[in-house]
Write a protein that holds these residues in place. Structure first.
Motif, PDB file in Angstrom:
ATOM      1  N   ARG A   9       0.821  -1.219   0.000  1.00 30.32           N
ATOM      2  CA  ARG A   9       0.000   0.000   0.000  1.00 30.32           C
ATOM      3  C   ARG A   9       0.858   1.274   0.000  1.00 30.32           C
ATOM      4  O   ARG A   9       0.405   2.329  -0.413  1.00 30.32           O
ATOM      5  N   LEU A  36      -6.948  -4.056  -2.816  1.00 30.40           N
ATOM      6  CA  LEU A  36      -6.158  -2.985  -3.431  1.00 30.40           C
ATOM      7  C   LEU A  36      -6.823  -2.430  -4.687  1.00 30.40           C
ATOM      8  O   LEU A  36      -6.162  -2.196  -5.694  1.00 30.40           O
ATOM      9  N   PRO A  37      -8.133  -2.176  -4.640  1.00 31.75           N
ATOM     10  CA  PRO A  37      -8.785  -1.649  -5.849  1.00 31.75           C
ATOM     11  C   PRO A  37      -8.238  -0.261  -6.192  1.00 31.75           C
ATOM     12  O   PRO A  37      -8.045   0.573  -5.310  1.00 31.75           O
ATOM     13  N   GLY A  38      -7.936  -0.069  -7.477  1.00 30.18           N
ATOM     14  CA  GLY A  38      -7.444   1.223  -7.945  1.00 30.18           C
ATOM     15  C   GLY A  38      -6.039   1.591  -7.502  1.00 30.18           C
ATOM     16  O   GLY A  38      -5.587   2.705  -7.735  1.00 30.18           O
ATOM     17  N   ALA A  39      -5.321   0.676  -6.880  1.00 26.58           N
ATOM     18  CA  ALA A  39      -3.971   0.968  -6.374  1.00 26.58           C
ATOM     19  C   ALA A  39      -2.992   1.222  -7.519  1.00 26.58           C
ATOM     20  O   ALA A  39      -3.094   0.618  -8.582  1.00 26.58           O
ATOM     21  N   ASP A  40      -2.033   2.111  -7.287  1.00 26.56           N
ATOM     22  CA  ASP A  40      -0.974   2.367  -8.262  1.00 26.56           C
ATOM     23  C   ASP A  40       0.176   1.417  -7.973  1.00 26.56           C
ATOM     24  O   ASP A  40       0.967   1.642  -7.054  1.00 26.56           O
ATOM     25  N   LEU A  41       0.256   0.351  -8.746  1.00 27.15           N
ATOM     26  CA  LEU A  41       1.279  -0.681  -8.582  1.00 27.15           C
ATOM     27  C   LEU A  41       2.133  -0.812  -9.828  1.00 27.15           C
ATOM     28  O   LEU A  41       2.693  -1.873 -10.097  1.00 27.15           O
ATOM     29  N   LEU A  56      -8.015  -6.406  -7.124  1.00 28.32           N
ATOM     30  CA  LEU A  56      -7.155  -5.460  -7.834  1.00 28.32           C
ATOM     31  C   LEU A  56      -7.943  -4.776  -8.947  1.00 28.32           C
ATOM     32  O   LEU A  56      -7.376  -4.325  -9.932  1.00 28.32           O
ATOM     33  N   ALA A  59      -6.854  -1.494 -10.733  1.00 30.18           N
ATOM     34  CA  ALA A  59      -5.485  -1.200 -10.289  1.00 30.18           C
ATOM     35  C   ALA A  59      -4.585  -0.912 -11.486  1.00 30.18           C
ATOM     36  O   ALA A  59      -4.794  -1.416 -12.584  1.00 30.18           O
ATOM     37  N   TYR A  60      -3.601  -0.092 -11.260  1.00 30.78           N
ATOM     38  CA  TYR A  60      -2.612   0.263 -12.272  1.00 30.78           C
ATOM     39  C   TYR A  60      -1.402  -0.644 -12.095  1.00 30.78           C
ATOM     40  O   TYR A  60      -0.596  -0.441 -11.200  1.00 30.78           O
ATOM     41  N   ALA A  79      -8.549  -3.618 -14.684  1.00 36.01           N
ATOM     42  CA  ALA A  79      -7.162  -3.347 -14.286  1.00 36.01           C
ATOM     43  C   ALA A  79      -6.323  -3.000 -15.505  1.00 36.01           C
ATOM     44  O   ALA A  79      -6.580  -3.469 -16.614  1.00 36.01           O
TER      45      ALA A  79
END
Length: 130
Positions: A9, A36-41, A56, A59-60, A79
Motif C-alpha cells: 500500500r 487494493l482496488p485502484g492501487a498504483d502498482l 485489484l 489497479a494500475y 485493471a
C-alpha cells in the motif's frame, strides 16, 4: 514487521525493496485476499506472489512483474496490465472483464477455461499462452 499488504500500500518503490529482501530469505509474498482496488502498482515486483482472491479491480499494474504469480480467483476487472509480465502466472477463476492487457506477456500462463479474449483489451503486442 508490517505485513505484505501494508508494505504494498505504501507504493511500488518501497514494495520492490521489501520483495527483494523477502525473496532473498526464501519467502513468497502473501497477498491473499488483499484489498487494493485502484492501487498504483506500476512497475511493482510481484513475481511469484500469492494473490489468490485479491481485489485489484481498476489497479494500475503497468509493467508490473507478475511472473509465476498465483492470481486464482483474483478480481482484475478494469485493471491496467499494459506491458505486464504474466508469464507462467495462474489466472484460474480470475475476473478479467475489461482488463487492459495491451503488450502483456502471458507466455505459459494458466487461464480459466471459460476465458475469452473478447473479455479484455489487447493488441498485436500481447503474447498469449500456447
Amino acid at each position: 514487521m508490517d505485513g505484505d499488504e501494508a508494505v504494498l500500500r505504501r507504493g511500488p518503490a518501497e514494495w520492490n525493496a521489501h520483495a527483494r529482501r523477502r525473496r532473498a530469505e526464501g519467502v513468497r509474498a502473501d497477498l491473499r485476499t488483499a484489498e487494493l482496488p485502484g492501487a498504483d502498482l506500476a512497475h511493482a515486483d510481484l513475481a511469484r506472489a500469492d494473490l489468490r482472491g485479491a481485489v485489484l479491480a481498476g489497479a494500475y499494474l503497468m509493467s508490473a512483474d507478475l511472473r509465476g504469480a498465483d492470481l486464482d480467483g483474483a478480481d482484475l476487472s478494469e485493471a491496467y496490465l499494459i506491458q505486464a509480465d504474466l508469464a507462467n502466472a495462474r489466472l484460474v477463476g480470475a475476473v478479467l472483464e475489461g482488463a487492459d492487457l495491451s503488450g502483456a506477456d502471458l507466455t505459459g500462463a494458466c487461464l480459466d477455461p471459460s476465458f475469452t479474449r473478447s473479455q479484455v483489451i489487447s493488441d498485436v503486442l500481447t503474447v498469449w499462452p500456447d
